[in-house]
Write a protein that holds these residues in place. Structure first.
Motif, PDB file in Angstrom:
ATOM      1  N   THR A  12      10.104   3.189  -9.404  1.00 24.19           N
ATOM      2  CA  THR A  12      10.736   1.964  -8.644  1.00 24.19           C
ATOM      3  C   THR A  12      11.096   3.121  -8.255  1.00 24.19           C
ATOM      4  O   THR A  12      11.311   3.031  -6.680  1.00 24.19           O
ATOM      5  CB  THR A  12      12.636   2.145  -9.839  1.00 24.19           C
ATOM      6  OG1 THR A  12      11.972   1.191 -10.651  1.00 24.19           O
ATOM      7  CG2 THR A  12      13.966   1.937  -8.541  1.00 24.19           C
ATOM      8  N   THR A  14       3.933  -8.798   2.103  1.00 27.70           N
ATOM      9  CA  THR A  14       4.378  -9.670   0.845  1.00 27.70           C
ATOM     10  C   THR A  14       4.443  -8.400  -0.400  1.00 27.70           C
ATOM     11  O   THR A  14       3.411  -8.589  -1.306  1.00 27.70           O
ATOM     12  CB  THR A  14       3.775 -10.190   0.391  1.00 27.70           C
ATOM     13  OG1 THR A  14       1.963 -10.007   0.350  1.00 27.70           O
ATOM     14  CG2 THR A  14       3.605 -11.661   1.013  1.00 27.70           C
ATOM     15  N   ASN A  15       4.158  -7.249  -0.323  1.00 29.11           N
ATOM     16  CA  ASN A  15       3.620  -6.198  -0.535  1.00 29.11           C
ATOM     17  C   ASN A  15       5.346  -4.028  -0.507  1.00 29.11           C
ATOM     18  O   ASN A  15       5.159  -3.863  -0.827  1.00 29.11           O
ATOM     19  CB  ASN A  15       2.522  -4.538  -0.071  1.00 29.11           C
ATOM     20  CG  ASN A  15       3.162  -4.215   1.225  1.00 29.11           C
ATOM     21  OD1 ASN A  15       3.358  -4.853   1.994  1.00 29.11           O
ATOM     22  ND2 ASN A  15       2.185  -3.217   1.253  1.00 29.11           N
ATOM     23  N   TYR A  16       6.045  -5.202  -0.414  1.00 28.54           N
ATOM     24  CA  TYR A  16       7.406  -4.665  -0.478  1.00 28.54           C
ATOM     25  C   TYR A  16       7.182  -3.504   0.554  1.00 28.54           C
ATOM     26  O   TYR A  16       6.913  -3.836   2.044  1.00 28.54           O
ATOM     27  CB  TYR A  16       7.989  -4.244  -1.878  1.00 28.54           C
ATOM     28  CG  TYR A  16       9.311  -3.499  -1.826  1.00 28.54           C
ATOM     29  CD1 TYR A  16      10.838  -4.115  -1.256  1.00 28.54           C
ATOM     30  CD2 TYR A  16      10.039  -2.481  -2.499  1.00 28.54           C
ATOM     31  CE1 TYR A  16      11.253  -3.700  -1.171  1.00 28.54           C
ATOM     32  CE2 TYR A  16      10.462  -1.736  -1.992  1.00 28.54           C
ATOM     33  CZ  TYR A  16      11.983  -2.040  -1.327  1.00 28.54           C
ATOM     34  OH  TYR A  16      12.831  -2.179  -1.573  1.00 28.54           O
ATOM     35  N   ASN A  17       7.934  -2.449   0.846  1.00 28.94           N
ATOM     36  CA  ASN A  17       7.408  -1.749   1.125  1.00 28.94           C
ATOM     37  C   ASN A  17       6.435  -0.329   0.983  1.00 28.94           C
ATOM     38  O   ASN A  17       5.991   1.228   2.054  1.00 28.94           O
ATOM     39  CB  ASN A  17       8.827  -0.547   1.835  1.00 28.94           C
ATOM     40  CG  ASN A  17       8.795   0.354   0.358  1.00 28.94           C
ATOM     41  OD1 ASN A  17       8.226  -0.278  -0.713  1.00 28.94           O
ATOM     42  ND2 ASN A  17      10.365   0.815   0.673  1.00 28.94           N
ATOM     43  N   SER A  18       5.148  -1.314   0.214  1.00 29.83           N
ATOM     44  CA  SER A  18       3.921  -0.014  -0.154  1.00 29.83           C
ATOM     45  C   SER A  18       2.805  -0.022   1.625  1.00 29.83           C
ATOM     46  O   SER A  18       2.798  -0.851   1.886  1.00 29.83           O
ATOM     47  CB  SER A  18       3.173  -0.687  -1.237  1.00 29.83           C
ATOM     48  OG  SER A  18       4.032  -0.138  -1.826  1.00 29.83           O
ATOM     49  N   ALA A  53       8.107   3.233  -5.595  1.00 30.77           N
ATOM     50  CA  ALA A  53       7.967   2.191  -4.507  1.00 30.77           C
ATOM     51  C   ALA A  53       9.785   2.277  -3.332  1.00 30.77           C
ATOM     52  O   ALA A  53       9.220   2.393  -2.024  1.00 30.77           O
ATOM     53  CB  ALA A  53       8.787   1.034  -5.112  1.00 30.77           C
ATOM     54  N   SER A  54      10.865   2.982  -3.346  1.00 25.11           N
ATOM     55  CA  SER A  54      12.072   3.347  -3.143  1.00 25.11           C
ATOM     56  C   SER A  54      11.324   4.359  -1.750  1.00 25.11           C
ATOM     57  O   SER A  54      11.676   4.416  -0.836  1.00 25.11           O
ATOM     58  CB  SER A  54      13.432   3.229  -3.656  1.00 25.11           C
ATOM     59  OG  SER A  54      12.897   4.569  -4.265  1.00 25.11           O
TER      60      SER A  54
END
Length: 224
Positions: A14, A43-47, A17-18
């Motif tokens: 987590t 679709t990969n959040y913030n990656s 990711a953040s």
């Protein structure tokens, strides 16, 4: 309080990711627009994207299609901005590219040697500082000489803060319809993927060791 190895691992994931950012808002015609209204939703959040051979380098993971994204009309030469969810804080250059769609921006996947660069923001020397590249919003003018039509505008931040590890591409694509303008075919044009090589000096640079110059990867910035 007891922590299992699973919970510790989840907390680490987590936190990882953040610790990134994503370009999700586009300012056009003087208005900061809602999240993902004119920017293709990833679709990969913030990656980041790290594979130099991946089509995801064009408009991020999940950004191949613009069917769910609206296209905004802007005048050639006008000012636009990309805004991230948080300020960019990994050191590395910011570049902006454009590609003219054969028909509509929504239907365009960005394939082929179609991308020309309109902006580079790199480090400042002496000192090798990244002040101009470490922001939340990046504002620039669309070239005034390009032909009218629909385009993808692609922002890219290349994070090179961790020498020895794979550099990280943070990407967003906006869909625009350019009005007015001229007839100049700007270039050089490159294909993405293909424009960036693992041997590029700007890709392999160590910003902590004898960092006295820097060449931003990709083609030269096109000018009217």
């Amino acid at each position: 309080m007891k922590f299992t190895s699973l919970s510790v691992g989840l907390m680490a994931l987590t936190s990882q990711a953040s610790a990134h950012y994503i370009f999700q808002q586009f300012t056009a015609n003087g208005k900061l627009n809602p999240v993902y209204l004119y920017i293709r939703k990833n679709t990969n959040y913030n990656s980041p994207v790290t594979d130099l051979a991946s089509n995801d380098l064009r408009c991020n993971v999940g950004g191949a299609s613009g069917s769910a994204t609206e296209t905004v009309s802007i005048a050639a030469g006008s000012s636009v901005s990309f805004t991230a969810d948080v300020a960019v804080y990994h050191q590395g250059p910011v570049s902006v590219y454009m590609a003219k769609a054969p028909s509509t921006a929504a239907a365009f996947d960005g394939s082929g040697s179609v991308w020309f660069k309109i902006l580079d923001i790199g480090p400042e020397f002496p000192g090798g500082t990244w002040n101009a590249a470490l922001k939340q919003s990046f504002t620039f003018n669309v070239p005034s000489c390009i032909p009218a039509g629909e385009y993808l505008i692609r922002i890219q931040q290349l994070a090179i803060h961790n020498p020895g590890a794979l550099p990280q591409f943070y990407i967003g694509c906006a869909q625009v319809k350019v009005t007015g303008g001229g007839s100049k075919d700007l270039g050089p044009k490159v294909a993405i993927p293909g424009a960036f090589k693992a041997t590029d000096p700007g890709y392999t640079a160590n910003i902590y060791n004898n960092f006295v110059s820097y060449t931003i990867p990709g083609p030269a910035v096109a000018t009217c």
